[in-house]
Each structure stands twice: as structure tokens, then as C-alpha cells.
Design a protein around this motif. Structure first.
Motif, mmCIF file in Angstrom:
data_model
loop_
_atom_site.group_PDB
_atom_site.id
_atom_site.type_symbol
_atom_site.label_atom_id
_atom_site.label_comp_id
_atom_site.label_asym_id
_atom_site.label_seq_id
_atom_site.Cartn_x
_atom_site.Cartn_y
_atom_site.Cartn_z
ATOM 1 N N LEU A 1 -5.446 43.377 21.237
ATOM 2 C CA LEU A 1 -4.348 43.800 20.373
ATOM 3 C C LEU A 1 -3.153 44.206 21.219
ATOM 4 C CD1 LEU A 1 -4.699 46.235 17.353
ATOM 5 C CD2 LEU A 1 -2.867 46.524 19.008
ATOM 6 N N LEU A 2 -3.432 44.877 22.334
ATOM 7 C CA LEU A 2 -2.363 45.343 23.219
ATOM 8 C C LEU A 2 -2.091 44.328 24.316
ATOM 9 C CD1 LEU A 2 -3.268 49.118 23.348
ATOM 10 C CD2 LEU A 2 -1.398 48.018 22.112
ATOM 11 N N THR A 3 -1.664 43.139 23.890
ATOM 12 C CA THR A 3 -1.187 42.095 24.792
ATOM 13 C C THR A 3 0.160 41.610 24.289
ATOM 14 O OG1 THR A 3 -2.274 40.318 23.535
ATOM 15 C CG2 THR A 3 -3.523 41.302 25.363
ATOM 16 N N SER A 4 0.866 40.910 25.142
ATOM 17 C CA SER A 4 2.167 40.373 24.726
ATOM 18 C C SER A 4 2.016 39.232 23.733
ATOM 19 C CB SER A 4 2.954 39.904 25.957
ATOM 20 O OG SER A 4 2.243 38.889 26.656
ATOM 21 N N ASP A 5 0.825 38.636 23.647
ATOM 22 C CA ASP A 5 0.589 37.551 22.699
ATOM 23 C C ASP A 5 0.237 38.063 21.301
ATOM 24 O OD1 ASP A 5 0.845 35.203 24.457
ATOM 25 O OD2 ASP A 5 -0.900 36.051 25.468
ATOM 26 N N SER A 6 -0.052 39.337 21.176
ATOM 27 C CA SER A 6 -0.350 39.930 19.882
ATOM 28 C C SER A 6 0.926 40.040 19.059
ATOM 29 C CB SER A 6 -0.971 41.314 20.081
ATOM 30 O OG SER A 6 -0.927 42.080 18.901
ATOM 31 N N THR A 7 0.844 39.761 17.762
ATOM 32 C CA THR A 7 2.007 39.826 16.887
ATOM 33 C C THR A 7 2.232 41.218 16.291
ATOM 34 O OG1 THR A 7 0.674 39.089 15.004
ATOM 35 C CG2 THR A 7 1.836 37.390 16.254
ATOM 36 N N VAL A 8 1.435 42.188 16.670
ATOM 37 C CA VAL A 8 1.628 43.557 16.212
ATOM 38 C C VAL A 8 3.017 44.036 16.640
ATOM 39 C CG1 VAL A 8 0.822 45.944 16.491
ATOM 40 C CG2 VAL A 8 -0.824 44.085 16.218
ATOM 41 N N PRO A 9 3.774 44.691 15.747
ATOM 42 C CA PRO A 9 5.127 45.137 16.098
ATOM 43 C C PRO A 9 5.145 46.003 17.359
ATOM 44 C CG PRO A 9 4.779 45.349 13.730
ATOM 45 C CD PRO A 9 3.448 44.990 14.325
ATOM 46 N N ASP A 10 6.217 45.855 18.134
ATOM 47 C CA ASP A 10 6.330 46.578 19.401
ATOM 48 C C ASP A 10 6.232 48.090 19.221
ATOM 49 O OD1 ASP A 10 6.587 44.196 20.754
ATOM 50 O OD2 ASP A 10 8.776 44.287 20.884
ATOM 51 N N ALA A 11 6.834 48.606 18.140
ATOM 52 C CA ALA A 11 6.799 50.053 17.929
ATOM 53 C C ALA A 11 5.369 50.541 17.685
ATOM 54 C CB ALA A 11 7.692 50.421 16.735
ATOM 55 N N VAL A 12 4.565 49.708 17.052
ATOM 56 C CA VAL A 12 3.167 50.067 16.813
ATOM 57 C C VAL A 12 2.382 50.012 18.122
ATOM 58 C CG1 VAL A 12 1.059 49.462 15.558
ATOM 59 C CG2 VAL A 12 3.287 49.269 14.436
ATOM 60 N N LYS A 13 2.633 48.976 18.915
ATOM 61 C CA LYS A 13 1.982 48.905 20.224
ATOM 62 C C LYS A 13 2.317 50.142 21.050
ATOM 63 C CE LYS A 13 1.941 43.834 20.569
ATOM 64 N NZ LYS A 13 2.476 42.655 21.296
ATOM 65 N N ALA A 14 3.565 50.604 20.942
ATOM 66 C CA ALA A 14 3.969 51.789 21.698
ATOM 67 C C ALA A 14 3.176 53.018 21.261
ATOM 68 C CB ALA A 14 5.467 52.038 21.510
ATOM 69 N N ARG A 15 2.854 53.109 19.966
ATOM 70 C CA ARG A 15 2.034 54.225 19.493
ATOM 71 C C ARG A 15 0.647 54.175 20.114
ATOM 72 N NH1 ARG A 15 3.458 56.817 14.630
ATOM 73 N NH2 ARG A 15 1.610 58.089 15.041
ATOM 74 N N TYR A 16 0.091 52.982 20.213
ATOM 75 C CA TYR A 16 -1.214 52.827 20.855
ATOM 76 C C TYR A 16 -1.145 53.237 22.322
ATOM 77 C CZ TYR A 16 -3.614 50.215 17.110
ATOM 78 O OH TYR A 16 -4.230 49.838 15.945
ATOM 79 N N LEU A 17 -0.144 52.747 23.034
ATOM 80 C CA LEU A 17 -0.047 53.013 24.468
ATOM 81 C C LEU A 17 0.188 54.489 24.762
ATOM 82 C CD1 LEU A 17 2.077 49.940 25.647
ATOM 83 C CD2 LEU A 17 -0.382 50.283 25.891
ATOM 84 N N ALA A 18 0.815 55.178 23.819
ATOM 85 C CA ALA A 18 1.078 56.605 24.021
ATOM 86 C C ALA A 18 -0.130 57.473 23.697
ATOM 87 C CB ALA A 18 2.263 57.034 23.148
ATOM 88 N N ALA A 19 -1.133 56.904 23.067
ATOM 89 C CA ALA A 19 -2.293 57.679 22.628
ATOM 90 C C ALA A 19 -3.172 58.089 23.805
ATOM 91 C CB ALA A 19 -3.106 56.877 21.629
ATOM 92 N N THR A 20 -3.758 59.253 23.703
ATOM 93 C CA THR A 20 -4.782 59.691 24.647
ATOM 94 C C THR A 20 -6.152 59.471 23.994
ATOM 95 O OG1 THR A 20 -4.927 61.969 23.823
ATOM 96 C CG2 THR A 20 -3.192 61.479 25.439
#
Length: 352
Positions: free
Chosen positions: A195-214
């Protein structure tokens, strides 16, 4: 790397990208397949026509094998199986244990059947019915999940069945792949990592929420549909957990109406699917409706980017991921890490 999984499905690397609703579409699946891993197309959120079109789109983007994930309890599961057979899909993956009849129909057509399970007894059942392999997900995995950790569940299943076992739940790198192989698995399946790849179509802002998660931001809740569901903790999830019965029912009806419009499902079909999830569980009627339209809660975040109105399924590995590689970069990196890990282990053995 040659394993029972790579030989079974014809891929170069023993890595599976799981069939995540609204996430595992043609772009992600074809990118995964072209990287040498097994991409799984998520079909539960598609109409039959959309499924056929999506399969053909993946086929136009890659010559490599790929699979389609189905809900075994869906009322039109038989129709979806026929599409898989007609379109020459290599692998059928199931979110729940498929019936003996569906397994036989697929196998007779030369399709590899790989159900996903969360308990040893379920693995034993589908193996006895003729499944070719099984994906076993431990409690670390995202979405609907169980309580048993992968490190405990995986060796149980490996010892219990005589078919290839793919490990899921907590995997994101080459060290994990080697660990799974040491437990006796034939490969690993990863959802959140793909899901957290550049090929995933998930919106960038949502990916950012994932990446910020602990790691602490990834929780298990039953507030969405009455079943244990691992996801990111958000204000919306907190509000669901605090909702009273009337408010939850109103919310469920509103979401169900949205699912009906998007999917073309009838109210009868949605209630039927919700009741299938209710079977054997003590769910309220609002939870039955939520179970039937949980896909709309996922769509709000995964497609529309509305994290304030939707949920974000997540494995615990979300708390340790910090980048967005392409699928090709990810698979290459995992395999390089696995090779380096195996070399270190070999040096340890040789030093004795």
C-alpha cells in the motif's frame, strides 16, 4: 529464490501482494507482477463487469502471473469464479475459506487456489478440500485479524498441512522473509508495505498519515463491524467507538446507501452479505449493516482521501515504515536484504 510458492504460481520471488479492497487495483497488481512477485487483484468492491475489465487491464500491462481475491461468502462468488476461469487468471485467492465446490471448480480449470486463513483449523479444512496453498495471517496483519501472533500461528500451520504456506502479518523486509522461510513457509504476503509504494493509488495525504504513524497508532477495534479489525487510530475511529446504538444505526444506513449506489448491489444482497458475517457472532443490526458496507468506510479514505470519514486498515508494520518505493524497488530491496541475511547466517554456521 526458488521455493514451493514460486514453483506453484510461476513467479520469480516468493512475495505476495495481498488483495486489499480499493487499493489492489490494476496499477498496483501489474507493477507487482512485473517486479517478479505475485500481485493479487481485490475484487470484492467491484461489480462483475468491473472485475472483468480490471483483469483484462492487468493482462494488458503484464505477461506475468497474477491472482484475484474473492469473498467466498459473496452471493455472486460463483459468477466471479467463472470470470477468473474465462479470463485465464493464474491464481484465485479467498478472504474466507471457499467451499469444496468452488475449490474443485477452480482446480478443474487449472487455477491455483490459495485461501487466506487466520487459524490452524481453517488451514487444515481447506487443505483437506484440495487448496493448493494457504496464506496464514497472524494478529499483526491489517484488516480483519485474529489474536494469535504470526510467530506462534505460522509454525502451527506449517506442521499441520502438507501444502505450501505463505506467511502474512508483520512482514516488510528481507529479514522477515528469511525468518518466515526458517519457520517453514514458502514465502511471505505483504499488504501495508505494498500500500505504501509509489505504485499504489492511495491518495498522497493518506499515505502521509500512514508514514507518520507509530506502532502505538495501529489499533484493533470492533467498532466498525463487530469483528476485530486492525487499523490506524483516528478521531473517526474514536467516534465510532463512542457512538450510541441509534447514532451507529443511522451511520450504518447512510453508508449502506452509498455502497448500494457505488456497487450496484441491492439492499437484499447487502443484508445477505452482512448476515453472512453475523453468522456465529453476536452482532447488532447496526453492526450487520456496517459489516455489509465496511467497504464504503475504506473507500472514503483509500479512494476519496477523507480520513475524517473513513477507516484505514493497517498492519502493525505501518509504525516502522518511512518511505514510498516503487514495487520494483521494494521487491529488489527485500530480495537483496534476504540474500544478505542468508549470507550472514551462513558465515555464522561456517564459523563454528
Amino acid at each position: 529464490m526458488d521455493t514451493a510458492l514460486t514453483r506453484l504460481v510461476g513467479v520469480r520471488h516468493p512475495i505476495v501482494q495481498t488483495g486489499m479492497g480499493w487499493v489492489a487495483g490494476p496499477r498496483l497488481v501489474s507493477a507487482t507482477a512485473n517486479a517478479g512477485a505475485l500481485g493479487i487483484l481485490a475484487s470484492a468492491t467491484m461489480t462483475l463487469d468491473q472485475l472483468r475489465d480490471a483483469v483484462r487491464e492487468v493482462g494488458s500491462r503484464t505477461d506475468a502471473p497474477f491472482g484475484v481475491n474473492l469473498r467466498a461468502d459473496a452471493g455472486d462468488a460463483g459468477d466471479r469464479v467463472r470470470i477468473i476461469i474465462d479470463e485465464g487468471v493464474r491464481v484465485a485467492s479467498f478472504a474466507l475459506a471457499p467451499s469444496r465446490r468452488l475449490i474443485a471448480e477452480l482446480k478443474d480449470a487449472g487455477v491455483v487456489v490459495i485461501p487466506s486463513v487466520g487459524a490452524r483449523r481453517h488451514a487444515e479444512k481447506v487443505a483437506a478440500w484440495g487448496a493448493d496453498a494457504v496464506i496464514v495471517q497472524g494478529g499483526e496483519g491489517g484488516g480483519h485479524t485474529g489474536e494469535v501472533a504470526t510467530t506462534v500461528l505460522l509454525p502451527q500451520v506449517v506442521d499441520a498441512v502438507g501444502i505450501p504456506v505463505v506467511a502474512a502479518g508483520g512482514f516488510h523486509d528481507g529479514r522477515g522473509l528469511v525468518a518466515a522461510l526458517a519457520f517453514g513457509a514458502a514465502g511471505v504476503a505483504m499488504g501495508t508495505r505494498f500500500l505504501l509504494t509509489s505504485d499504489s493509488t492511495v491518495p498522497d495525504a493518506v499515505k502521509a498519515r500512514y508514514l507518520a504513524a507509530t506502532v502505538r497508532d495501529v489499533t484493533v477495534t470492533t467498532a466498525v463491524d463487530g469483528l476485530p479489525h486492525r487499523m490506524l487510530r483516528t478521531d473517526f475511529v474514536n467516534s465510532l467507538e463512542k457512538s450510541g446504538g441509534t447514532r451507529a444505526l443511522a451511520h450504518a444506513v447512510r453508508r449502506a446507501a452509498g455502497l448500494r449506489k457505488t456497487s450496484g448491489l441491492s439492499w437484499r444482497a447487502m443484508i445477505r452479505d452482512g448476515l453472512a458475517m453475523k453468522h456465529g457472532r453476536n452482532l447488532s443490526w447496526s453492526q450487520v449493516l456496517l459489516a455489509a458496507n465496511t467497504p464504503m468506510l475504506l473507500r472514503s479514505a483509500m479512494v476519496d482521501g477523507r480520513t475524517d470519514l473513513g477507516v484505514m486498515s493497517a498492519g502493525q508494520v505501518a509504525g516502522v515504515l518511512d518511505d514510498l518505493p516503487s514495487c520494483a524497488e521494494l521487491v529488489d530491496r527485500v530480495m537483496a536484504e534476504a540474500a544478505a541475511t542468508l549470507k550472514c547466517l551462513e558465515l555464522l554456521r561456517a564459523a563454528r
